[in-house]
Design a protein around this motif. Sequence first.
Motif, PDB file in Angstrom:
ATOM      1  N   MET A 150       0.841  -1.175   0.000  1.00 45.60           N
ATOM      2  CA  MET A 150       0.000   0.000   0.000  1.00 45.60           C
ATOM      3  C   MET A 150       0.883   1.234   0.000  1.00 45.60           C
ATOM      4  N   ASP A 151       0.542   2.188  -0.841  1.00 50.74           N
ATOM      5  CA  ASP A 151       1.298   3.424  -0.949  1.00 50.74           C
ATOM      6  C   ASP A 151       0.819   4.391   0.125  1.00 50.74           C
ATOM      7  N   LYS A 152       1.749   4.966   0.859  1.00 45.84           N
ATOM      8  CA  LYS A 152       1.388   5.931   1.892  1.00 45.84           C
ATOM      9  C   LYS A 152       2.117   7.232   1.626  1.00 45.84           C
ATOM     10  N   THR A 153       1.406   8.339   1.865  1.00 42.16           N
ATOM     11  CA  THR A 153       2.021   9.645   1.739  1.00 42.16           C
ATOM     12  C   THR A 153       1.803  10.407   3.029  1.00 42.16           C
ATOM     13  N   LYS A 154       2.719  11.287   3.348  1.00 43.93           N
ATOM     14  CA  LYS A 154       2.612  12.084   4.575  1.00 43.93           C
ATOM     15  C   LYS A 154       1.863  13.372   4.280  1.00 43.93           C
ATOM     16  N   SER A 155       0.931  13.691   5.162  1.00 41.69           N
ATOM     17  CA  SER A 155       0.171  14.926   5.042  1.00 41.69           C
ATOM     18  C   SER A 155      -0.041  15.475   6.435  1.00 41.69           C
ATOM     19  N   SER A 156       0.497  16.624   6.702  1.00 42.57           N
ATOM     20  CA  SER A 156       0.415  17.287   8.004  1.00 42.57           C
ATOM     21  C   SER A 156       0.814  16.361   9.148  1.00 42.57           C
ATOM     22  N   GLY A 157       1.915  15.610   8.942  1.00 46.05           N
ATOM     23  CA  GLY A 157       2.451  14.778  10.007  1.00 46.05           C
ATOM     24  C   GLY A 157       1.790  13.430  10.189  1.00 46.05           C
ATOM     25  N   GLN A 158       0.740  13.118   9.418  1.00 52.67           N
ATOM     26  CA  GLN A 158       0.062  11.834   9.559  1.00 52.67           C
ATOM     27  C   GLN A 158       0.205  11.032   8.268  1.00 52.67           C
ATOM     28  N   ALA A 159       0.298   9.717   8.436  1.00 50.51           N
ATOM     29  CA  ALA A 159       0.350   8.846   7.264  1.00 50.51           C
ATOM     30  C   ALA A 159      -1.062   8.695   6.708  1.00 50.51           C
ATOM     31  N   VAL A 160      -1.193   8.893   5.406  1.00 56.67           N
ATOM     32  CA  VAL A 160      -2.489   8.783   4.752  1.00 56.67           C
ATOM     33  C   VAL A 160      -2.415   7.632   3.762  1.00 56.67           C
ATOM     34  N   ALA A 161      -3.318   6.688   3.876  1.00 54.83           N
ATOM     35  CA  ALA A 161      -3.332   5.538   2.970  1.00 54.83           C
ATOM     36  C   ALA A 161      -3.885   5.969   1.620  1.00 54.83           C
ATOM     37  N   LYS A 162      -3.243   5.485   0.564  1.00 55.54           N
ATOM     38  CA  LYS A 162      -3.690   5.769  -0.793  1.00 55.54           C
ATOM     39  C   LYS A 162      -4.342   4.502  -1.321  1.00 55.54           C
ATOM     40  N   LYS A 163      -5.627   4.576  -1.640  1.00 49.91           N
ATOM     41  CA  LYS A 163      -6.356   3.402  -2.114  1.00 49.91           C
ATOM     42  C   LYS A 163      -5.935   3.029  -3.529  1.00 49.91           C
ATOM     43  N   ILE A 164      -6.048   1.745  -3.825  1.00 53.59           N
ATOM     44  CA  ILE A 164      -5.815   1.249  -5.176  1.00 53.59           C
ATOM     45  C   ILE A 164      -7.092   1.511  -5.968  1.00 53.59           C
ATOM     46  N   LYS A 165      -6.978   2.335  -7.009  1.00 51.67           N
ATOM     47  CA  LYS A 165      -8.135   2.620  -7.855  1.00 51.67           C
ATOM     48  C   LYS A 165      -8.178   1.571  -8.958  1.00 51.67           C
ATOM     49  N   THR A 166      -9.293   0.874  -9.042  1.00 51.63           N
ATOM     50  CA  THR A 166      -9.426  -0.208 -10.008  1.00 51.63           C
ATOM     51  C   THR A 166     -10.870  -0.336 -10.453  1.00 51.63           C
ATOM     52  N   HIS A 167     -11.076  -0.934 -11.597  1.00 52.19           N
ATOM     53  CA  HIS A 167     -12.433  -1.221 -12.053  1.00 52.19           C
ATOM     54  C   HIS A 167     -12.853  -2.640 -11.664  1.00 52.19           C
ATOM     55  N   PHE A 168     -11.908  -3.419 -11.092  1.00 54.20           N
ATOM     56  CA  PHE A 168     -12.225  -4.803 -10.753  1.00 54.20           C
ATOM     57  C   PHE A 168     -11.514  -5.230  -9.477  1.00 54.20           C
ATOM     58  N   LEU A 186     -11.089  -4.955   1.541  1.00 51.98           N
ATOM     59  CA  LEU A 186     -11.687  -4.588   0.254  1.00 51.98           C
ATOM     60  C   LEU A 186     -12.230  -3.159   0.309  1.00 51.98           C
ATOM     61  N   SER A 187     -12.863  -2.805   1.415  1.00 54.14           N
ATOM     62  CA  SER A 187     -13.422  -1.447   1.521  1.00 54.14           C
ATOM     63  C   SER A 187     -12.359  -0.404   1.856  1.00 54.14           C
ATOM     64  N   GLU A 188     -11.329  -0.773   2.616  1.00 57.42           N
ATOM     65  CA  GLU A 188     -10.312   0.191   3.028  1.00 57.42           C
ATOM     66  C   GLU A 188      -9.204   0.405   1.998  1.00 57.42           C
ATOM     67  N   GLU A 189      -8.848  -0.627   1.266  1.00 60.46           N
ATOM     68  CA  GLU A 189      -7.677  -0.574   0.387  1.00 60.46           C
ATOM     69  C   GLU A 189      -7.996  -0.319  -1.085  1.00 60.46           C
ATOM     70  N   PHE A 190      -9.263  -0.452  -1.473  1.00 61.00           N
ATOM     71  CA  PHE A 190      -9.631  -0.336  -2.881  1.00 61.00           C
ATOM     72  C   PHE A 190     -10.710   0.703  -3.094  1.00 61.00           C
ATOM     73  N   GLU A 191     -10.602   1.388  -4.223  1.00 63.17           N
ATOM     74  CA  GLU A 191     -11.652   2.290  -4.684  1.00 63.17           C
ATOM     75  C   GLU A 191     -12.071   1.795  -6.058  1.00 63.17           C
ATOM     76  N   ILE A 192     -13.321   1.352  -6.159  1.00 65.15           N
ATOM     77  CA  ILE A 192     -13.828   0.847  -7.434  1.00 65.15           C
ATOM     78  C   ILE A 192     -14.270   2.041  -8.269  1.00 65.15           C
ATOM     79  N   VAL A 193     -13.683   2.161  -9.449  1.00 63.58           N
ATOM     80  CA  VAL A 193     -13.999   3.264 -10.348  1.00 63.58           C
ATOM     81  C   VAL A 193     -14.476   2.694 -11.673  1.00 63.58           C
ATOM     82  N   GLU A 194     -15.336   3.428 -12.323  1.00 63.28           N
ATOM     83  CA  GLU A 194     -15.819   3.034 -13.644  1.00 63.28           C
ATOM     84  C   GLU A 194     -14.829   3.510 -14.686  1.00 63.28           C
ATOM     85  N   ASN A 195     -14.649   2.718 -15.729  1.00 65.94           N
ATOM     86  CA  ASN A 195     -13.813   3.157 -16.843  1.00 65.94           C
ATOM     87  C   ASN A 195     -14.540   4.256 -17.598  1.00 65.94           C
ATOM     88  N   THR A 196     -13.819   5.283 -17.945  1.00 69.22           N
ATOM     89  CA  THR A 196     -14.354   6.322 -18.810  1.00 69.22           C
ATOM     90  C   THR A 196     -13.599   6.254 -20.121  1.00 69.22           C
TER      91      THR A 196
END
Length: 122
Positions: free
Chosen positions: A1-19, A61-71
């Motif tokens: 999982m990719d994490k980035t720092k924002s105002s001193g706190q680690a913020v999880a970056k969700k995996i954006k996927t269609h599946f 599944l809910s915390e690590e992934f963001e389901i996005v529609e293909n455009t």
Amino acid sequence: MDKTKSSGQAVAKKIKTHFAKIIVEGTAKKPCYNILYFDPADGKYHIGFGSYYLEYVFKWLSEEFEIVENTVSDLVNVVRCRECVKDGLSTCPICFIEARTLRFINHDPDFYCGSGERKSDE
């Protein structure tokens, strides 16, 4: 999982996927639950985030992934060899093997590459 720092706190970056789906492996007496997902970063399907506890996998599944529609802008414009102006020419990276010998390979007309250019409809 990719994490980035924002105002001193680690913020999880969700995996954006269609599946992303939960799959079951193991045995009927001891099932193991995993997430099968497509990672657009590398263009491959992966199996991961596994556990013997289904509740954990649903949580991941809910915390690590963001389901996005293909455009339309997300899709790659594929030009098949049979539709390409470069097909059969020395400028075709699929057909042309080596400049010194001018050898060509036979290839599937449904194959494609990243440098294809569609023939005009004229």
